[in-house]
Design a protein around this motif. Sequence first.
Motif, mmCIF file in Angstrom:
data_model
loop_
_atom_site.group_PDB
_atom_site.id
_atom_site.type_symbol
_atom_site.label_atom_id
_atom_site.label_comp_id
_atom_site.label_asym_id
_atom_site.label_seq_id
_atom_site.Cartn_x
_atom_site.Cartn_y
_atom_site.Cartn_z
ATOM 1 N N ALA A 139 23.411 7.099 121.478
ATOM 2 C CA ALA A 139 23.346 6.434 120.468
ATOM 3 C C ALA A 139 21.654 5.817 120.444
ATOM 4 N N THR A 140 21.140 6.640 120.488
ATOM 5 C CA THR A 140 19.343 6.352 120.045
ATOM 6 C C THR A 140 19.322 6.299 119.037
ATOM 7 N N ASN A 141 18.688 6.453 118.137
ATOM 8 C CA ASN A 141 17.984 6.317 116.899
ATOM 9 C C ASN A 141 16.811 6.841 116.302
ATOM 10 N N TYR A 142 15.935 7.584 117.069
ATOM 11 C CA TYR A 142 14.893 7.987 116.690
ATOM 12 C C TYR A 142 14.924 9.755 116.968
ATOM 13 N N ALA A 143 13.470 9.356 116.305
ATOM 14 C CA ALA A 143 12.988 11.132 116.664
ATOM 15 C C ALA A 143 12.285 11.453 117.292
ATOM 16 N N ILE A 144 12.010 12.302 118.025
ATOM 17 C CA ILE A 144 10.550 13.214 118.325
ATOM 18 C C ILE A 144 9.374 14.256 117.444
ATOM 19 N N ARG A 145 8.958 13.075 118.746
ATOM 20 C CA ARG A 145 7.434 13.586 117.508
ATOM 21 C C ARG A 145 6.723 14.477 118.719
ATOM 22 N N ILE A 146 6.171 15.558 118.151
ATOM 23 C CA ILE A 146 4.805 15.912 118.779
ATOM 24 C C ILE A 146 3.512 16.203 118.998
ATOM 25 N N LYS A 147 2.760 15.409 119.556
ATOM 26 C CA LYS A 147 1.087 14.602 119.450
ATOM 27 C C LYS A 147 0.605 15.939 119.019
ATOM 28 N N VAL A 148 0.308 15.977 117.977
ATOM 29 C CA VAL A 148 -1.211 16.852 117.657
ATOM 30 C C VAL A 148 -2.689 16.453 117.915
ATOM 31 N N PRO A 149 -3.670 17.567 117.964
ATOM 32 C CA PRO A 149 -5.058 16.969 118.344
ATOM 33 C C PRO A 149 -5.789 17.345 117.078
ATOM 34 N N SER A 150 -6.607 16.442 116.599
ATOM 35 C CA SER A 150 -7.898 17.033 115.268
ATOM 36 C C SER A 150 -8.668 18.552 115.835
ATOM 37 N N GLU A 151 -8.051 19.600 115.993
ATOM 38 C CA GLU A 151 -8.245 20.268 116.166
ATOM 39 C C GLU A 151 -7.849 22.133 114.427
ATOM 40 N N THR A 152 -8.726 22.987 114.470
ATOM 41 C CA THR A 152 -7.783 23.777 113.301
ATOM 42 C C THR A 152 -7.388 24.923 114.153
ATOM 43 N N ILE A 153 -6.731 24.896 113.363
ATOM 44 C CA ILE A 153 -5.758 26.596 113.425
ATOM 45 C C ILE A 153 -6.290 27.371 112.317
ATOM 46 N N ILE A 154 -6.550 28.357 113.642
ATOM 47 C CA ILE A 154 -7.245 29.811 111.972
ATOM 48 C C ILE A 154 -5.620 30.821 112.698
ATOM 49 N N PHE A 155 -5.676 31.422 111.593
ATOM 50 C CA PHE A 155 -4.559 32.519 111.743
ATOM 51 C C PHE A 155 -4.898 34.057 110.095
ATOM 52 N N LYS A 156 -4.979 35.128 110.785
ATOM 53 C CA LYS A 156 -5.225 35.815 109.713
ATOM 54 C C LYS A 156 -3.537 36.078 109.196
ATOM 55 N N ASP A 157 -3.060 35.777 107.798
ATOM 56 C CA ASP A 157 -2.245 36.368 107.423
ATOM 57 C C ASP A 157 -2.442 37.323 107.388
ATOM 58 N N LYS A 158 -1.721 39.056 107.913
ATOM 59 C CA LYS A 158 -1.640 39.773 106.764
ATOM 60 C C LYS A 158 -1.543 40.088 105.591
ATOM 61 N N ILE A 159 -0.995 39.576 104.750
ATOM 62 C CA ILE A 159 -1.204 39.578 103.387
ATOM 63 C C ILE A 159 -1.560 38.765 102.418
ATOM 64 N N GLN A 160 -2.004 37.259 102.773
ATOM 65 C CA GLN A 160 -2.417 36.435 102.013
ATOM 66 C C GLN A 160 -3.795 36.521 102.449
ATOM 67 N N HIS A 161 -5.018 35.986 103.051
ATOM 68 C CA HIS A 161 -5.751 35.453 103.270
ATOM 69 C C HIS A 161 -6.132 34.487 105.303
ATOM 70 N N LEU A 162 -7.438 33.745 105.713
ATOM 71 C CA LEU A 162 -7.646 34.140 106.724
ATOM 72 C C LEU A 162 -7.210 31.734 106.607
ATOM 73 N N CYS A 163 -5.904 32.000 107.071
ATOM 74 C CA CYS A 163 -5.639 30.321 107.029
ATOM 75 C C CYS A 163 -5.742 28.970 107.428
ATOM 76 N N ARG A 164 -6.005 27.843 107.752
ATOM 77 C CA ARG A 164 -6.645 26.666 108.081
ATOM 78 C C ARG A 164 -6.259 25.551 108.170
ATOM 79 N N GLN A 165 -5.776 25.114 109.256
ATOM 80 C CA GLN A 165 -4.924 24.137 108.781
ATOM 81 C C GLN A 165 -5.216 22.927 110.048
ATOM 82 N N ASN A 166 -6.120 21.663 109.970
ATOM 83 C CA ASN A 166 -6.125 21.194 111.274
ATOM 84 C C ASN A 166 -4.986 19.798 110.916
ATOM 85 N N LEU A 167 -4.211 20.296 111.620
ATOM 86 C CA LEU A 167 -2.400 19.225 111.870
ATOM 87 C C LEU A 167 -2.873 18.001 112.065
ATOM 88 N N ALA A 168 -3.654 17.502 113.340
ATOM 89 C CA ALA A 168 -3.873 15.842 112.973
ATOM 90 C C ALA A 168 -4.126 15.274 111.100
#
Length: 304
Positions: A139-168
Amino acid sequence: MKKANLKPKHYRGRFAPSPSGELHFGSLLAAMASYADARSQDGQWLLRIDDIDQARIIKDSDKHIIESLEQCGFQWDEKISYQSDSIENYNKALEQLIKIDLSYPCSCSRAQIKMLSENGVYPGTCRDRGIEHNIDNSATNYAIRIKVPSETIIFKDKIQHLCRQNLAQEVGDFIIFRRDKVFSYQLSVVVDDYLSQITHIVRGFDLIDSTARQIYIQQQLGYPLPLYAHIPLAVTDKQIKLSKLSQAKKIDSEIPTLVLAAQFLGQEVGMDKDYDNIADFWQHLCQIWDIDKVPKKEKIETLN
Ligand code: GLU
């Protein structure tokens, strides 16, 4: 800043189509790139049907996709897995995130979020509202969210480029369990890829924007991080993604289609008449496969 990506010991790749239509040229590209990349490194390749979102499923399209893949000569290791068989695993992961106080129920509607946030970044309205978790109560009518910090996640995509995203800043606390009681795409793929010990994820560019979110969940659950490669999307001349939604044609399994797909992926496969049969094509493609030749683009036009 957190740095992503670990060097895995054994290659395990996968293709994970959603059963929401036929295998079309766009999904063939993802299947081909993930397959050739795995096989060219003596890796394993698994097939998973992402059927968690029942509302998007088109009846029997899993069977049609599997048939098309078989006709195209793909060979997977292990039994085909279905996300709908993995609900218990998602539940455990969610419980783990609740336990470490990283998630919270959210009752905001889309319209409310739109009013509060022009750029669509969730403003954290429910973060401190203290709504109690009660996922077993239908009966509960809500979603669940995950808390994100203000940090930049960096990953090197093998095809594209260095990707970075600050989730917050760019996404905000995001949904891991939907209001309609479906585990989110972000959580479910992370859990499945982890349980299948996937080391390399090769998929379409439309999912590159989800990658930082997935890496963040992996980090929080203590999972090893796979390597990522995002291939360009096949689009029509009107720049519409070839997907089930734009009524893309079902592919045929003829060698010319496979040759065209490999050429689209930048591989020097020659002409279709160079191949006696499909096995011959795959053997050659996996021998010459070079991921560095895949165009570093978001999308490429195709006539299919
Ligand atoms: N099931 C997703 C789709 O068909 C792909 C999942 C993934 O590759 O992460 O778009």
